[in-house]
Scaffold this active site. Sequence first.
Site, PDB file in Angstrom:
ATOM      1  N   ARG A 108      10.549   9.690   2.717  1.00  0.00           N
ATOM      2  CA  ARG A 108      10.873  10.160   4.075  1.00  0.00           C
ATOM      3  C   ARG A 108      11.082  11.654   3.968  1.00  0.00           C
ATOM      4  O   ARG A 108      11.962  12.115   3.228  1.00  0.00           O
ATOM      5  CB  ARG A 108      12.128   9.475   4.618  1.00  0.00           C
ATOM      6  CG  ARG A 108      12.607  10.106   5.933  1.00  0.00           C
ATOM      7  CD  ARG A 108      13.671   9.300   6.629  1.00  0.00           C
ATOM      8  NE  ARG A 108      13.122   8.071   7.181  1.00  0.00           N
ATOM      9  CZ  ARG A 108      13.763   7.283   8.044  1.00  0.00           C
ATOM     10  NH1 ARG A 108      14.983   7.593   8.450  1.00  0.00           N
ATOM     11  NH2 ARG A 108      13.190   6.180   8.501  1.00  0.00           N
ATOM     12  N   HIS A 135       5.241   7.613  11.918  1.00  0.00           N
ATOM     13  CA  HIS A 135       6.124   6.581  11.364  1.00  0.00           C
ATOM     14  C   HIS A 135       5.311   5.275  11.264  1.00  0.00           C
ATOM     15  O   HIS A 135       5.584   4.293  11.961  1.00  0.00           O
ATOM     16  CB  HIS A 135       7.356   6.405  12.262  1.00  0.00           C
ATOM     17  CG  HIS A 135       8.516   5.743  11.577  1.00  0.00           C
ATOM     18  ND1 HIS A 135       8.521   5.392  10.233  1.00  0.00           N
ATOM     19  CD2 HIS A 135       9.743   5.364  12.063  1.00  0.00           C
ATOM     20  CE1 HIS A 135       9.683   4.842   9.928  1.00  0.00           C
ATOM     21  NE2 HIS A 135      10.442   4.803  11.010  1.00  0.00           N
ATOM     22  N   GLN A 138       6.980   1.632  10.565  1.00  0.00           N
ATOM     23  CA  GLN A 138       7.724   1.105  11.710  1.00  0.00           C
ATOM     24  C   GLN A 138       6.757   0.588  12.777  1.00  0.00           C
ATOM     25  O   GLN A 138       6.936  -0.509  13.317  1.00  0.00           O
ATOM     26  CB  GLN A 138       8.607   2.209  12.311  1.00  0.00           C
ATOM     27  CG  GLN A 138       9.312   1.801  13.596  1.00  0.00           C
ATOM     28  CD  GLN A 138      10.466   0.843  13.374  1.00  0.00           C
ATOM     29  OE1 GLN A 138      11.359   1.141  12.608  1.00  0.00           O
ATOM     30  NE2 GLN A 138      10.454  -0.300  14.048  1.00  0.00           N
ATOM     31  N   ASP A 226      12.612   5.672  22.431  1.00  0.00           N
ATOM     32  CA  ASP A 226      13.140   6.160  21.146  1.00  0.00           C
ATOM     33  C   ASP A 226      14.079   7.324  21.461  1.00  0.00           C
ATOM     34  O   ASP A 226      14.082   7.860  22.572  1.00  0.00           O
ATOM     35  CB  ASP A 226      11.951   6.623  20.275  1.00  0.00           C
ATOM     36  CG  ASP A 226      12.331   6.938  18.839  1.00  0.00           C
ATOM     37  OD1 ASP A 226      13.474   6.663  18.437  1.00  0.00           O
ATOM     38  OD2 ASP A 226      11.472   7.466  18.118  1.00  0.00           O
ATOM     39  N   CYS A 267      12.911   1.299  17.988  1.00  0.00           N
ATOM     40  CA  CYS A 267      12.908   1.259  16.517  1.00  0.00           C
ATOM     41  C   CYS A 267      14.304   1.419  15.930  1.00  0.00           C
ATOM     42  O   CYS A 267      14.533   1.060  14.780  1.00  0.00           O
ATOM     43  CB  CYS A 267      11.953   2.306  15.963  1.00  0.00           C
ATOM     44  SG  CYS A 267      12.492   4.011  16.226  1.00  0.00           S
ATOM     45  N   ARG A 295      10.943  -5.493   9.757  1.00  0.00           N
ATOM     46  CA  ARG A 295      10.583  -4.411   8.822  1.00  0.00           C
ATOM     47  C   ARG A 295      10.459  -4.983   7.400  1.00  0.00           C
ATOM     48  O   ARG A 295       9.582  -4.607   6.643  1.00  0.00           O
ATOM     49  CB  ARG A 295      11.657  -3.293   8.806  1.00  0.00           C
ATOM     50  CG  ARG A 295      11.904  -2.561  10.104  1.00  0.00           C
ATOM     51  CD  ARG A 295      10.799  -1.631  10.527  1.00  0.00           C
ATOM     52  NE  ARG A 295      10.369  -0.641   9.568  1.00  0.00           N
ATOM     53  CZ  ARG A 295      10.939   0.545   9.323  1.00  0.00           C
ATOM     54  NH1 ARG A 295      12.006   0.907   9.986  1.00  0.00           N
ATOM     55  NH2 ARG A 295      10.437   1.401   8.435  1.00  0.00           N
TER      56      ARG A 295
END
Length: 308
Positions: A108, A135, A138, A226, A267, A295
């Site tokens: 990340r 991302h 996700q 988000d 998310c 996930r």
Amino acid sequence: MKHFLDLKDISKEDLKNIILDAEKRKQKRDPSKKSKLDDDLPLDGKTLIMMFEKPSTRTRVSFDLAAKQLGGQTLMINPDDMHLGQGEESIHDTAKVLTQYADIIMLRTTSHKKAIDFSKHLGIPLINGLTDLSHPTQVLSDVFTIYENKGKIEGLTIAWIGDGNNMLNSFIEASVKFNFELNIGCPKKFLPNKKILDYAKKNKAKINIFYNPNEAVKNADCVMTDKYVSVLNDKINKDKKKKYFKKFQVNQKLMSLAKKDAIFLHCLPASRGIEVVDEVIDSKQSLVWEQALNRLYVQKAIICFCLK
Ligand code: CP
Ligand code: NVA
């Protein structure tokens, strides 16, 4: 050996197979036996290294658990405690060394460019666990959640409400790969990445941009939003940015304009009362907890895909 950096780089067939593998792995497990190993142990004798430049709950824990349930070992490194193209060592040299120690890496980072540079020097797969641009782990997991609950993804209408951010960029790529219609409701000033929009246009994706969220959610099977301020970006003037999004809150009124059986996804982490209200995120339409759990299964299928 394959990297998992962006959905656009992976074939439709491979992405579908990752979803099907995740589904099979989910069906085989008893969710209450959290540390039980999977029967096939595809990661036996192998190590996943994880590096997080910024905070993470879901990506961190789901990758760690996924690798362990697959029979592998994990090692978590804080990039502040190592050389990753900063200080005394080039990114090239770090990549060469880690290639000898581990079998797969998840990163990340605040810079997508850094992730790409790093991948070019690695002899083992690199998974993008969130960058400023995308991302993909996700979003692929979210495609799985939608498919699981609607029985399909092709032909559905998905509404994205809010910032033109890393999540949305990956959703645009997903719409090319999985053939769903994507309605974007965002302020003019916060459109998604232009190159990714051009890629979608070239590939005849069904993307509609609205500056009015009410238009964007019409007929939607799924509504998503988000945070307006990325966990990767602590330099931005948060209050100033949030002002542009006043009209773009997902509340009961907005949800009532979508299809009756529309689902809500986020998310997470969520800023409750800002981009979404409690009455939506805690409603029956919301699948955010299942979404977070999924996930785990999709990370497993991604790891297996990369190492095949
Ligand atoms: N959704 C997601 O990536 O969450 P984390 O930041 O907690 O990993
Ligand atoms: N768009 C969000 C995703 C968090 C998982 C962010 O960048 O913070």
